[in-house]
Design a protein around this motif. Structure first.
Motif, PDB file in Angstrom:
ATOM      1  N   PHE A  51       0.833  -1.209   0.000  1.00 53.43           N
ATOM      2  CA  PHE A  51       0.000   0.000   0.000  1.00 53.43           C
ATOM      3  C   PHE A  51       0.868   1.258   0.000  1.00 53.43           C
ATOM      4  CE2 PHE A  51      -2.375   3.311   2.255  1.00 53.43           C
ATOM      5  CZ  PHE A  51      -3.503   3.394   1.461  1.00 53.43           C
ATOM      6  N   ALA A  52       1.911   1.266   0.836  1.00 52.66           N
ATOM      7  CA  ALA A  52       2.797   2.436   0.909  1.00 52.66           C
ATOM      8  C   ALA A  52       3.489   2.676  -0.430  1.00 52.66           C
ATOM      9  CB  ALA A  52       3.830   2.243   2.017  1.00 52.66           C
ATOM     10  N   TYR A  53       3.940   1.604  -1.070  1.00 45.89           N
ATOM     11  CA  TYR A  53       4.614   1.765  -2.363  1.00 45.89           C
ATOM     12  C   TYR A  53       3.666   2.355  -3.399  1.00 45.89           C
ATOM     13  CZ  TYR A  53       7.063   0.663  -6.681  1.00 45.89           C
ATOM     14  OH  TYR A  53       7.669   0.753  -7.909  1.00 45.89           O
ATOM     15  N   ALA A  54       2.428   1.873  -3.427  1.00 47.60           N
ATOM     16  CA  ALA A  54       1.446   2.393  -4.388  1.00 47.60           C
ATOM     17  C   ALA A  54       1.164   3.873  -4.128  1.00 47.60           C
ATOM     18  CB  ALA A  54       0.156   1.580  -4.299  1.00 47.60           C
ATOM     19  N   GLY A  92       6.765  -4.220  -3.225  1.00 45.55           N
ATOM     20  CA  GLY A  92       6.930  -3.526  -4.495  1.00 45.55           C
ATOM     21  C   GLY A  92       8.153  -2.640  -4.552  1.00 45.55           C
ATOM     22  N   PHE A  93       8.798  -2.386  -3.420  1.00 43.23           N
ATOM     23  CA  PHE A  93       9.954  -1.505  -3.410  1.00 43.23           C
ATOM     24  C   PHE A  93      11.116  -2.152  -4.169  1.00 43.23           C
ATOM     25  CE2 PHE A  93       7.605  -0.133   0.352  1.00 43.23           C
ATOM     26  CZ  PHE A  93       7.579   1.243   0.150  1.00 43.23           C
ATOM     27  N   PRO A  94      11.621  -1.492  -5.197  1.00 39.17           N
ATOM     28  CA  PRO A  94      12.714  -2.096  -5.979  1.00 39.17           C
ATOM     29  C   PRO A  94      14.039  -2.046  -5.228  1.00 39.17           C
ATOM     30  CG  PRO A  94      12.273   0.127  -6.762  1.00 39.17           C
ATOM     31  CD  PRO A  94      11.235  -0.169  -5.705  1.00 39.17           C
ATOM     32  N   VAL A  95      14.892  -3.011  -5.530  1.00 41.00           N
ATOM     33  CA  VAL A  95      16.232  -3.002  -4.949  1.00 41.00           C
ATOM     34  C   VAL A  95      17.048  -1.926  -5.640  1.00 41.00           C
ATOM     35  CG1 VAL A  95      16.157  -5.426  -4.344  1.00 41.00           C
ATOM     36  CG2 VAL A  95      17.035  -4.759  -6.562  1.00 41.00           C
TER      37      VAL A  95
END
Length: 268
Positions: free
Chosen positions: A94-97, A195-198
Motif C-alpha cells: 500500500f505504501a509503495y502504491a 513492491g519496493f525495488p532493490v
C-alpha cells in the motif's frame, strides 16, 4: 577464483562496492555465502534504522495513549490499531502504491519509492505501533507504590518521568521489546517481496538467495545459508538486548543460583 578473492570482490557488492557482475555459472559455496552475507548489510540497515527511530517514537506514542487528553489519546490509539491490525506485507504494498502516485505530482516523494527509504519508513511505523503497545502496557504495570513514593518526596514533572516512570517502563517492557526487535529484523526479509525495488539490482540477503536458487534449481543450499545468517543476527540481538536488560535491572537483588554439579547429575 579463490575464496579470499571472492570475498574481496563481492563482500560489499550490496552497497555498490566491488564486482558489478554476478557469477553466472559454476557457483561455489564461498560465492553464495559471501553474496548472501553482503545482502545482510541491507537487512541490518532496515532493522537498525527502524528500531533506533521507532524506540523514541513509540515512547511518545505510548505516553500519548496513556494521556488523559483525548486529543492525544485517540490519535495514538488509532495509529496503533491500524498498524497492529493490518499485515506488514500489505502495508508495504500500500505504501509503495501511494508513493508512486504522489511521485507523479510531487518529485519530493521520488526517493520514497526506493527500498532504502520507503521500506524503512514502513518498518519504522510498524515497529513504532507494536513497541508503543508494549510500552503502554508497561506504563500501566508500574507499581503504584513507586509513583506514590515519588509524590511523597515531591518528585513531579520531568524528574518524575526520567527517574521513575521511564526507567520502570523500560525494565518492565524489555523482555517483550527484545522479542519485537527480533521480529523486526526477521521482517526485513519481506522487503524483497514488496513492491519496493532493490537499488541497482544490489539487493538484500533474500535477493541473492533467490538468485542462486533460481540459477541452480537447488534451494537447499542458499536458503539454509540465509537462515544461518538470520540465526547469527538473532544471537547478536539477544546478546545486546540481554546486556541492556541486565543494566536496567542492576539495582534489583539477584537471587543466588546454585549450579548443579555436572558429574553428580550424570551419575544420578
Amino acid at each position: 577464483m579463490s575464496c579470499l578473492q571472492t570475498i574481496q570482490d563481492y563482500a560489499l557488492r550490496s552497497i555498490g562496492i566491488g564486482e558489478r557482475l554476478l557469477p553466472r555459472t559454476d557457483f561455489t559455496l564461498c560465492e553464495q555465502v559471501t553474496l548472501i552475507g553482503s545482502g545482510m548489510i541491507w537487512n541490518i540497515y532496515f532493522g537498525l534504522i527502524a528500531i533506533a527511530l521507532g524506540f523514541f517514537a513509540a515512547t511518545g506514542m505510548a505516553l500519548a495513549k496513556n494521556s488523559q487528553n483525548k486529543w492525544l489519546q485517540k490519535p495514538a490509539e488509532f495509529f496503533i490499531y491500524v498498524f497492529r491490525g493490518s499485515p506488514l506485507f500489505i502495508q508495504m504494498f500500500f505504501a509503495y502504491a501511494v508513493f508512486v502516485v504522489l511521485k507523479q505530482n510531487m518529485p519530493f516523494f521520488a526517493p520514497f519509492t526506493s527500498a532504502w527509504l520507503g521500506a524503512t519508513l514502513v518498518l519504522f511505523l510498524n515497529t513504532t505501533a507494536y513497541t508503543a503497545e508494549i510500552f503502554y502496557g508497561a506504563l500501566q504495570s508500574i507499581p503504584k507504590g513507586d509513583l506514590e513514593a515519588a509524590d511523597a518526596y515531591g518528585i513531579t514533572g520531568r524528574p518524575r518521568f526520567t527517574r521513575i516512570v521511564w526507567p520502570s517502563m523500560l525494565r518492565l517492557a524489555w523482555p517483550a521489546y527484545t522479542n519485537e526487535a527480533i521480529f523486526l529484523f526477521h521482517a526485513t526479509a519481506l522487503v524483497f517481496f514488496s513492491g519496493f525495488p532493490v537499488w541497482g539490482q544490489r539487493g538484500d540477503a533474500l535477493y541473492y538467495a533467490s538468485y542462486f536458487a533460481d540459477k541452480t534449481f537447488n534451494p537447499f543450499v542458499p536458503y539454509p545459508i540465509l537462515a544461518g545468517f538470520f540465526i547469527l543476527l538473532t544471537l547478536v540481538v539477544i546478546t545486546i538486548f540481554g546486556q541492556i536488560g541486565k543494566h536496567l535491572n542492576r539495582h534489583l537483588p539477584q537471587a543466588a543460583i546454585r549450579r548443579p554439579n555436572f558429574l553428580r547429575t550424570i551419575m544420578r
